[in-house]
Design a protein around this motif. Structure first.
Motif, mmCIF file in Angstrom:
data_model
loop_
_atom_site.group_PDB
_atom_site.id
_atom_site.type_symbol
_atom_site.label_atom_id
_atom_site.label_comp_id
_atom_site.label_asym_id
_atom_site.label_seq_id
_atom_site.Cartn_x
_atom_site.Cartn_y
_atom_site.Cartn_z
ATOM 1 N N ARG A 13 43.620 35.099 38.193
ATOM 2 C CA ARG A 13 42.172 35.282 38.155
ATOM 3 C C ARG A 13 41.583 35.295 39.570
ATOM 4 N NH1 ARG A 13 39.749 36.750 33.233
ATOM 5 N NH2 ARG A 13 41.063 35.950 31.564
ATOM 6 N N CYS A 14 42.109 34.430 40.424
ATOM 7 C CA CYS A 14 41.620 34.402 41.804
ATOM 8 C C CYS A 14 41.944 35.703 42.533
ATOM 9 C CB CYS A 14 42.210 33.204 42.541
ATOM 10 S SG CYS A 14 41.619 31.603 41.935
ATOM 11 N N LEU A 15 43.141 36.225 42.321
ATOM 12 C CA LEU A 15 43.496 37.487 42.950
ATOM 13 C C LEU A 15 42.610 38.621 42.436
ATOM 14 C CD1 LEU A 15 47.399 37.228 42.890
ATOM 15 C CD2 LEU A 15 45.917 37.056 44.886
ATOM 16 N N LEU A 48 51.887 43.471 37.400
ATOM 17 C CA LEU A 48 52.758 44.134 36.415
ATOM 18 C C LEU A 48 53.859 43.206 35.924
ATOM 19 C CD1 LEU A 48 53.095 47.717 37.938
ATOM 20 C CD2 LEU A 48 51.718 47.003 35.994
ATOM 21 N N GLU A 49 54.403 42.388 36.799
ATOM 22 C CA GLU A 49 55.434 41.447 36.348
ATOM 23 C C GLU A 49 54.851 40.384 35.425
ATOM 24 O OE1 GLU A 49 57.387 39.875 39.737
ATOM 25 O OE2 GLU A 49 58.380 41.757 40.274
ATOM 26 N N GLN A 85 43.498 42.236 33.401
ATOM 27 C CA GLN A 85 42.238 42.374 34.123
ATOM 28 C C GLN A 85 42.461 42.757 35.581
ATOM 29 O OE1 GLN A 85 40.000 38.759 34.279
ATOM 30 N NE2 GLN A 85 38.208 39.679 35.270
ATOM 31 N N GLY A 86 43.472 42.131 36.219
ATOM 32 C CA GLY A 86 43.748 42.443 37.615
ATOM 33 C C GLY A 86 44.208 43.877 37.810
ATOM 34 N N VAL A 87 45.102 44.351 36.954
ATOM 35 C CA VAL A 87 45.582 45.732 37.083
ATOM 36 C C VAL A 87 44.450 46.710 36.836
ATOM 37 C CG1 VAL A 87 47.210 47.428 36.186
ATOM 38 C CG2 VAL A 87 47.908 45.068 36.403
ATOM 39 N N ALA A 88 43.585 46.420 35.865
ATOM 40 C CA ALA A 88 42.472 47.323 35.589
ATOM 41 C C ALA A 88 41.513 47.407 36.776
ATOM 42 C CB ALA A 88 41.739 46.861 34.335
#
Length: 1117
Positions: A878-880, A903-904, A919-922
């Motif tokens: 979430r922080c990233l 992805l991992e 969420q991060g990848v999006a």
């Protein structure tokens, strides 16, 4: 010509220009038209002479009588009936009566017909049934048949008399055609005889055969006589035809065109029920049985087989062959006839050359057509013949006797030289052999495989041949025998492609000889090189991996799993491009013998390595290379254990022999490793697992025997190269998945041991750093790892390795003093390309040392992203993601590393973790869609390696959610990525996993709803996919999703549906109506009804637009 042609229709009598019938030609004209022959000794009459000069009528008189009896009527009826296909149109009953009456009149009163009348009377006296039928006026058909048979018997007697009275003429001069024999018929006479035979069979035999016995397609013939007389009449006609079949001139056309009906009559009379043989004595039935055997033995055997199969009829449950659906159906043969035909066919099969007769009888006439239907018929017939040949008939009491009789004939089918039938015969032989091998493996090995491999077994070490019998110059296997054997092995094993244990085991016994022949063919010009190579590669591909490796070791001489070429035997070039196996003389000079042995072994190893170069895609070459490296490790361990390698002076001869055997094996291992490294090492590894095994073997050898002594430098360089290889993989040269890290973790114990026990400090430090990098999945990558990777890739120390996206890496620390050499770089670059799962799946890889200059907070977040506790891992993700939202420059600089981390974590089973990763990848994809979307699409279309199918499907569904979030974030810009997104979801809709299919369809529906008017021509593909899935998918959930896509499509387009979907609107409407009418799932039907309501509302708005009341004010100028 009479036996091979087709009988023409009955000729009309000659007419003049006014339509009146002209008179028939005189006998003198017939004599002039007949072929002239040499007169007999003593000035006897010739064949065409009149009755006044010979004791019997001439053949032309009998032929004239046959034509008179079959003459069609004059007038319009005759002309109309002449075009008809059968006798019931041309020869009506009144015509038959008038022709018979005219013939009787001529026989009684016409000059020159007295001799024929006397001969006919004598023939009818020997056949009372024919005599009674010939005078029957109430049944003209039977009377005509008896008259024809009587005249044909007269013709047979006259031809036999002429052949006996007139000896054969002397041979003609050179280059001239031989003169005809005395009993030869002219072309016109042969045509007339053929029509008479056809009429005799049609009128005297066919009407008395019951349904299913020899019937041809068409309406069944009516029974013209009461049952009490059918058997006697059938016997009279059949006996007369069987007697005619004994003469060559008459038997040829009869057996060629009417064999099936003749066999049907003989079968019915000799073996049929007694109800069909009333009036026939038991002696006559026994005579019919003898005639049946005689006819079957006399005719061309493939023809006999074909006619028996026709009599036997199609099996009860047999489907029609392609192209036979429009043919008239044949009546089913009775049970007794099917059993009898089966027995007779089995007898044909058990005769000498019976196998070839059966194959020709079934296969002749196939294979000449083009297209899929002809190929299907060809394959179906080949399989049917193979099943027939593999089944032991009931007449054979012993299965082994049957195999001993049939198997040599099956092997002979492989040697058919006719190009038109060779392919079919070889296919039948191969299929039969494989079928026998499955049903009776022991008998098949004894009677098929061992004779097939006999030439190769003869020159191997297995046969028990006395050494003293093998004198120098003895030819063990001739060139023709060896070439035929290799070609047969290729046809049966490689083309047959049956990888059963029996086939592989039998071939393994001769692989040593095949490889020796392959080595000989490589050094010479021989056509045997390619077949031997295909045989070896087929065995190595089809066998289990351990068996293939053991065979390769046996070929190399490391074990005894393969029988090598017999001692003192060698190959010699043949005169036809093949090879022979001969016994060579013993070399007396020890130096020459040693040189020949060393050069032969060197050539042997080089050819083995060249053969392995064709096995690199399957990974066999890499596995064998690793096996040799492990053997090299054992050699190092043995040398370490035995400090004094010299033989004790007082040792026995057995110990001395063991010592020499061990030293020879060590030399072979070293020679193999050196040759493999020189020829195929640059592309030998195909995946991460093989690289791990190679590195493990190297590390284990370093742990067992640290670098010291004369070879210390080479050992240290090899160890540095192996460790640098791991560092390169961790540094981003290869995109590693979670499964790949699980494989690399096997190296952790060896690296830990090496970091504690190896004497070199730099090597210890590198081993410890590699262990840390592997355990953290590359998140923590010390500077030594990057320096080692640079050394393997041939870069300057500290330059860093660039990622595929082009992001540069900062400089690292000082590299180790002893690094691997540059020749390893090409091999690593090839492994870069081969380890990637898909060409398009190679996304941005993390920079090896990119996190060394990153802020401490960001490095801590990257490490926490692999925290074993789900809460800590999810919080780090979430922080990233928040850093990406804030467009933090340091985070955006490490976008490749962040993408890999997200992805991992998608594969994590905890929902909080993988939702944070989604969420991060999006967010990252919405910032850099041009760079990230291709990676996501490639991963969505192919499952990750090292994962089970269920886990891979779940991961792909998570990626689908990522893609949909990116689609929503892109908004109207999604049209730029329309086609790759739609294609990815369409491919997902065909996945074996039903949940993934439903998820892909759901994503497709939302995408189409967002595209709206911008769907374009791709709507055709979408509609076809939805129609196929909604009608054929076995899962209700998937069908429901397909109909839901239609609902979303109509809702998204609204009033634009008629414009965007104008080409497919009718198909969608029919699909929805089909679902409502035929779908068993209630939810799917509900979705279809909702779609129909949407469509109804759209069409109502288009057809009946709402009317608005307006007042129009026009201001005039």
């Amino acid at each position: 010509m009479a036996a091979g042609g087709v009988a023409p229709p009955l000729p009309r009598p000659p007419q003049d220009g006014g339509g009146r019938r002209r008179s028939a030609p005189s006998p003198d004209l017939l004599k002039m038209a007949a072929p002239r022959r040499a007169p007999p000794p003593g000035g006897g009459p010739d064949m065409a002479g009149g009755a006044e000069r010979e004791p019997g009528p001439g053949p032309e008189r009998v032929v004239e009588a046959l034509e008179l009896l079959l003459r069609p009527p004059a007038g319009p009826a005759g002309r109309d009936g002449e075009a008809g296909p059968g006798l019931d149109v041309v020869l009506r009953p009144e015509t038959l009566r008038s022709n018979a009456a005219e013939l009787e009149e001529r026989l009684r009163r016409a000059p020159g017909w007295a001799a024929l009348r006397g001969l006919r009377h004598a023939v009818l006296a020997r056949a009372p049934a024919l005599a009674a039928g010939a005078t029957s006026g109430s049944e003209p058909g039977w009377a005509t048949a008896c008259g024809l048979l009587a005249l044909l018997l007269c013709l047979k007697e006259r031809l036999a008399a002429l052949a006996a009275a007139i000896p054969a003429a002397r041979g003609a001069g050179p280059g001239a055609a031989p003169p005809p024999s005395a009993d030869t018929l002219s072309v016109a006479q042969s045509r007339a005889v053929g029509r008479a035979l056809r009429a005799a069979v049609g009128l005297g035999l066919v009407p008395y055969l019951p349904p299913g016995v020899g019937q041809r397609p068409g309406p069944p013939a009516p029974a013209p006589a009461p049952p009490a007389t059918r058997g006697a009449r059938l016997h009279a006609a059949t006996a007369a035809l069987a007697e005619l079949a004994q003469h060559p001139a008459l038997g040829g056309p009869l057996l060629t065109r009417h064999l099936g009906l003749l066999l049907a009559g003989l079968c019915l009379l000799g073996h049929g029920p007694a109800a069909h043989s009333e009036g026939v004595s038991e002696a006559e039935r026994a005579r019919c049985r003898e005639l049946l055997r005689h006819v079957l033995d006399r005719v061309y055997q493939p023809l006999a087989v074909r006619e028996l199969l026709v009599l036997q009829g199609r099996p009860k449950q047999s489907p029609p062959s392609p192209g036979e659906g429009t043919k008239p159906c044949l009546s089913r043969a009775p049970a007794w006839l099917r059993r009898l035909c089966g027995q007779l066919l089995s007898e044909r099969l058990m005769r000498p050359s019976g196998v070839q007769a059966v194959v020709r009888g079934i296969m002749e006439g196939t294979g000449g057509g083009a297209g899929a239907e002809a190929a299907a018929v060809d394959w179906r017939k080949c399989d049917a013949v193979a099943k027939i040949l593999a089944s032991c008939p009931q007449q054979c009491l012993s299965l082994e006797d049957y195999y001993s009789l049939v198997c040599p004939q099956i092997l002979d089918l492989l040697h058919i030289q006719d190009k038109l039938t060779a392919r079919q015969f070889q296919r039948v032989a191969t299929t039969t052999l494989l079928t026998m091998a499955k049903e009776h493996p022991q008998l098949a090995e004894k009677h098929l495989l061992q004779p097939l491999l006999a030439p190769l077994l003869r020159c191997s070490e297995t046969p028990e041949l006395a050494e003293e019998e093998l004198s120098a110059g003895t030819v063990l296997v001739t060139e023709a025998e060896l070439g035929s054997c290799v070609e047969d092995v290729l046809k049966v094993y490689v083309v047959g492609n049956d990888s059963s244990s029996l086939m592989l085991g039998s071939l393994q016994s001769v692989l040593g000889v095949v490889f020796s022949l392959y080595s000989f063919a490589k050094q010479n010009v021989s056509y045997l090189r390619s077949p031997c190579q295909e045989i070896l590669l087929w065995f190595l591909e089809k066998s289990e991996r351990e068996v293939s490796l053991a065979v390769l070791e046996g070929i190399a001489g490391l074990n005894s799993s393969v029988c090598a070429l017999r001692p003192r035997c060698c190959f010699r070039a043949g005169s036809e491009g093949g090879a022979t196996v001969v016994v060579e003389e013993t070399v007396s000079d020890e130096e020459d013998a040693l040189y020949q042995k060393v050069s032969s072994e060197q050539c042997h190893v080089e050819n083995l390595v060249e053969l392995l170069s064709h096995c690199q895609k399957s990974g066999l070459a890499g596995d064998f290379f690793i096996r040799c490296l492990k053997a090299l490790t054992h050699v190092a361990a043995e040398d370490e254990a035995v400090s004094d390698s010299a033989v004790v002076p007082g040792g026995s001869l057995l110990e001395l022999e063991r010592y020499h055997t061990g030293q020879r094996r060590k030399l072979l291992v070293l020679q193999l490793v050196a040759t493999l490294c020189e020829n195929v090492s640059d592309t030998v590894f195909t995946d991460v697992a093989q690289v791990e095994e190679f590195v493990a073997a190297t590390l284990q050898r370093a742990c067992v025997s640290p670098a010291q002594g004369p070879g210390a430098a080479a050992e240290a360089q090899t160890l540095a190269m192996a460790m640098g290889l791991v560092a390169t993989m961790l540094g981003g040269a290869v995109q590693l998945q979670s499964g790949d890290f699980a494989v690399l973790k096997r190296l952790v114990p060896l690296l830990e041991e090496l970091s504690c026990t190896y004497p070199e400090p730099l090597t210890q430090e590198l081993a410890a750093d590699l262990r840390i990098a592997i355990c953290t999945h590359g998140a923590v990558s010390p500077a030594t790892v990057g320096a080692a990777a640079d050394g393997v890739l041939g870069k300057k120390p500290g330059s860093g390795a660039q990622s595929p996206a082009g992001a540069p890496s900062p400089e690292g620390d000082q590299a180790p003093r002893q690094g691997p050499g540059s020749p390893s770089a090409p091999r690593e670059r090839s492994k870069e390309q081969s380890v990637c799962h898909e060409p398009g799946a190679a996304g941005p890889a993390p920079a090896p040392c990119a996190d060394s200059q990153a802020p401490a907070e960001l490095r801590e977040l990257l490490v926490s992203a692999y925290d074993p506790q789900p809460p800590g891992r999810a919080a780090a993700l979430r922080c990233l993601a928040s850093l990406i939202t804030q467009r933090d420059p340091e985070a955006l600089r490490l976008q490749e590393k962040l993408l890999q981390v997200f992805l991992e974590n998608l594969q994590h089973e905890d929902a909080f973790v993988y939702l944070s990763a989604i969420q991060g990848v999006a967010l990252l994809s919405s910032e850099y869609p041009e760079r990230i979307l291709p990676v996501l699409l490639a991963r969505y279309e192919c499952s990750a390696q090292g994962m089970e199918d269920a886990a891979a499907a779940i991961t792909r569904m998570k990626l689908g959610e990522v893609l949909m979030r990116v689609t929503r974030a892109l908004g109207d810009m999604v049209v730029k990525h329309r086609e790759p997104l739609v294609q990815a979801f369409l491919r997902g809709a065909r996945d074996p996993d039903s949940a993934l299919r439903a998820s892909s369809l759901s994503n497709l529906g939302e995408l189409c709803q967002r595209l709206g008017f911008q769907l374009g021509s791709i709507i055709q593909e979408v509609t076809s996919c939805l129609t196929a899935i909604a009608k054929t998918d076995p899962e209700a959930e998937v069908r429901r999703a397909a109909v839901h896509v239609v609902v979303l499509l109509l809702r998204g387009l609204s009033e634009k549906a008629t414009e965007v979907l104008r080409d497919v609107l009718r198909d969608l409407y029919r699909l929805l109506k089909h679902v409502v009418a035929a779908e068993p799932d209630g939810a799917t039907v509900l979705q279809a009804r909702l779609a129909l309501e949407e469509l109804d509302a759209v069409m109502r708005r288009v057809l009946f637009p709402p009317q608005t009341l307006q007042k129009k004010i026009v201001v005039l100028p």
